[in-house]
Design a protein around this motif. Structure first.
Motif, PDB file in Angstrom:
ATOM      1  N   GLY A 159      -9.854  -0.248  -4.945  1.00 55.71           N
ATOM      2  CA  GLY A 159      -9.896   1.122  -4.428  1.00 55.71           C
ATOM      3  C   GLY A 159      -8.694   1.529  -3.590  1.00 55.71           C
ATOM      4  N   GLU A 160      -7.781   0.618  -3.324  1.00 56.84           N
ATOM      5  CA  GLU A 160      -6.558   0.907  -2.542  1.00 56.84           C
ATOM      6  C   GLU A 160      -5.397   1.113  -3.510  1.00 56.84           C
ATOM      7  N   VAL A 161      -4.529   2.080  -3.208  1.00 57.93           N
ATOM      8  CA  VAL A 161      -3.370   2.346  -4.052  1.00 57.93           C
ATOM      9  C   VAL A 161      -2.169   1.566  -3.518  1.00 57.93           C
ATOM     10  N   TYR A 162      -1.484   0.902  -4.423  1.00 57.31           N
ATOM     11  CA  TYR A 162      -0.289   0.115  -4.105  1.00 57.31           C
ATOM     12  C   TYR A 162       0.845   0.566  -5.006  1.00 57.31           C
ATOM     13  N   GLY A 163       2.042   0.239  -4.590  1.00 54.98           N
ATOM     14  CA  GLY A 163       3.220   0.464  -5.413  1.00 54.98           C
ATOM     15  C   GLY A 163       4.147  -0.721  -5.272  1.00 54.98           C
ATOM     16  N   ARG A 164       5.054  -0.855  -6.216  1.00 54.37           N
ATOM     17  CA  ARG A 164       6.038  -1.932  -6.156  1.00 54.37           C
ATOM     18  C   ARG A 164       7.211  -1.471  -5.304  1.00 54.37           C
ATOM     19  N   LEU A 165       7.551  -2.272  -4.321  1.00 52.93           N
ATOM     20  CA  LEU A 165       8.651  -1.953  -3.418  1.00 52.93           C
ATOM     21  C   LEU A 165       9.658  -3.089  -3.456  1.00 52.93           C
ATOM     22  N   GLU A 166      10.925  -2.726  -3.670  1.00 54.43           N
ATOM     23  CA  GLU A 166      11.977  -3.740  -3.663  1.00 54.43           C
ATOM     24  C   GLU A 166      12.371  -4.050  -2.229  1.00 54.43           C
TER      25      GLU A 166
ATOM     26  N   GLU B 221      12.266   6.446  -5.567  1.00 54.18           N
ATOM     27  CA  GLU B 221      12.100   6.483  -7.017  1.00 54.18           C
ATOM     28  C   GLU B 221      10.642   6.762  -7.339  1.00 54.18           C
ATOM     29  N   GLU B 222      10.405   7.153  -8.575  1.00 57.44           N
ATOM     30  CA  GLU B 222       9.028   7.329  -9.004  1.00 57.44           C
ATOM     31  C   GLU B 222       8.330   5.982  -8.929  1.00 57.44           C
ATOM     32  N   THR B 223       7.143   5.978  -8.372  1.00 59.85           N
ATOM     33  CA  THR B 223       6.396   4.741  -8.161  1.00 59.85           C
ATOM     34  C   THR B 223       5.110   4.763  -8.975  1.00 59.85           C
ATOM     35  N   GLU B 224       4.897   3.714  -9.718  1.00 62.20           N
ATOM     36  CA  GLU B 224       3.658   3.582 -10.480  1.00 62.20           C
ATOM     37  C   GLU B 224       2.540   3.182  -9.525  1.00 62.20           C
ATOM     38  N   ASP B 225       1.461   3.953  -9.523  1.00 60.41           N
ATOM     39  CA  ASP B 225       0.313   3.624  -8.687  1.00 60.41           C
ATOM     40  C   ASP B 225      -0.450   2.453  -9.306  1.00 60.41           C
ATOM     41  N   ILE B 226      -0.753   1.475  -8.484  1.00 62.71           N
ATOM     42  CA  ILE B 226      -1.544   0.321  -8.900  1.00 62.71           C
ATOM     43  C   ILE B 226      -2.751   0.282  -7.978  1.00 62.71           C
ATOM     44  N   VAL B 227      -3.939   0.405  -8.549  1.00 63.77           N
ATOM     45  CA  VAL B 227      -5.159   0.448  -7.744  1.00 63.77           C
ATOM     46  C   VAL B 227      -5.802  -0.925  -7.740  1.00 63.77           C
TER      47      VAL B 227
ATOM     48  N   ARG C  89       0.853  -1.198   0.000  1.00 66.42           N
ATOM     49  CA  ARG C  89       0.000   0.000   0.000  1.00 66.42           C
ATOM     50  C   ARG C  89       0.882   1.239   0.000  1.00 66.42           C
ATOM     51  N   TYR C  90       0.432   2.249  -0.743  1.00 71.93           N
ATOM     52  CA  TYR C  90       1.243   3.434  -0.985  1.00 71.93           C
ATOM     53  C   TYR C  90       0.339   4.647  -1.014  1.00 71.93           C
ATOM     54  N   ASP C  91       0.729   5.713  -0.310  1.00 71.85           N
ATOM     55  CA  ASP C  91      -0.125   6.905  -0.276  1.00 71.85           C
ATOM     56  C   ASP C  91       0.400   8.036  -1.155  1.00 71.85           C
ATOM     57  N   GLY C  92       1.316   7.729  -2.041  1.00 65.60           N
ATOM     58  CA  GLY C  92       1.900   8.749  -2.902  1.00 65.60           C
ATOM     59  C   GLY C  92       3.177   9.331  -2.325  1.00 65.60           C
ATOM     60  N   TRP C  93       3.451   9.003  -1.091  1.00 67.54           N
ATOM     61  CA  TRP C  93       4.651   9.504  -0.419  1.00 67.54           C
ATOM     62  C   TRP C  93       5.315   8.406   0.408  1.00 67.54           C
ATOM     63  N   HIS C  94       4.509   7.669   1.176  1.00 66.36           N
ATOM     64  CA  HIS C  94       5.017   6.609   2.057  1.00 66.36           C
ATOM     65  C   HIS C  94       4.423   5.252   1.683  1.00 66.36           C
ATOM     66  N   PHE C  95       5.266   4.232   1.759  1.00 69.80           N
ATOM     67  CA  PHE C  95       4.759   2.871   1.709  1.00 69.80           C
ATOM     68  C   PHE C  95       4.299   2.508   3.115  1.00 69.80           C
ATOM     69  N   SER C  96       3.303   1.651   3.221  1.00 71.53           N
ATOM     70  CA  SER C  96       2.779   1.295   4.544  1.00 71.53           C
ATOM     71  C   SER C  96       3.694   0.324   5.285  1.00 71.53           C
ATOM     72  N   LYS C  97       4.527  -0.394   4.564  1.00 72.19           N
ATOM     73  CA  LYS C  97       5.459  -1.354   5.171  1.00 72.19           C
ATOM     74  C   LYS C  97       6.891  -0.940   4.870  1.00 72.19           C
ATOM     75  N   VAL C  98       7.804  -1.478   5.654  1.00 73.89           N
ATOM     76  CA  VAL C  98       9.220  -1.208   5.433  1.00 73.89           C
ATOM     77  C   VAL C  98       9.932  -2.511   5.077  1.00 73.89           C
ATOM     78  N   ASP C  99      11.068  -2.373   4.444  1.00 80.98           N
ATOM     79  CA  ASP C  99      11.917  -3.513   4.126  1.00 80.98           C
ATOM     80  C   ASP C  99      12.711  -3.833   5.390  1.00 80.98           C
ATOM     81  N   PRO C 100      12.404  -4.929   6.084  1.00 78.94           N
ATOM     82  CA  PRO C 100      13.057  -5.204   7.364  1.00 78.94           C
ATOM     83  C   PRO C 100      14.558  -5.474   7.261  1.00 78.94           C
TER      84      PRO C 100
END
Length: 141
Positions: A120-127, A111-117, A7-18
């Protein structure tokens, strides 16, 4: 490394890479312990930042942390850094370790993140890093 939809709000991902977070936390802890004496800590790194750093090292953080709400970095530090008036022990190596930890723990996109809906929830790809990826396979040291 592997990619995960988060999940991505356009600025922050909801999870972190541990794995990355732990690596960044260890680096920052080393900087704090080697450059700041516990009795001379005007920016409160031992009381404000270190508890979050220790939790990251223990693997207790999976959700991103809002830096504005938790205030784990002193506003005075940020002000003095922007003014160029930090004492010499807060050198480039220190500020780089702090910035790396800060970006990672907040789940900020580098990096620029492509929004994937999806529904109704926005997601992004996170490495996400895997153990053993450092230093050869990571994009952002």
């Amino acid at each position: 490394m592997f990619i995960k939809l988060v999940r991505y709000d356009g600025w922050h991902f909801s999870k972190v890479d541990p794995v990355r977070l732990k690596r960044q936390a260890i680096s920052l802890k080393e900087q704090i312990e080697s450059k700041i004496h516990v009795d001379d800590d005007p920016y409160c790194f031992y009381s404000r930042t270190m508890p979050l750093v220790e939790a990251a090292i223990r693997g207790e953080i999976s959700a991103s942390v809002n830096g504005r709400e938790s205030r784990y970095i002193s506003g005075n530090f940020n002000h003095d850094e922007s003014e160029g008036t930090l004492p010499p022990q807060y050198d480039r190596e220190f500020t780089r370790a702090l910035a790396g930890f800060d970006v990672t723990v907040q789940g900020l996109s580098l990096e620029e993140t492509e929004d994937i809906v999806i529904n109704g929830e926005v997601y992004g790809r996170l490495e996400f890093e895997e153990e053993g990826d450092w230093p050869d396979r990571v994009k952002h040291p």
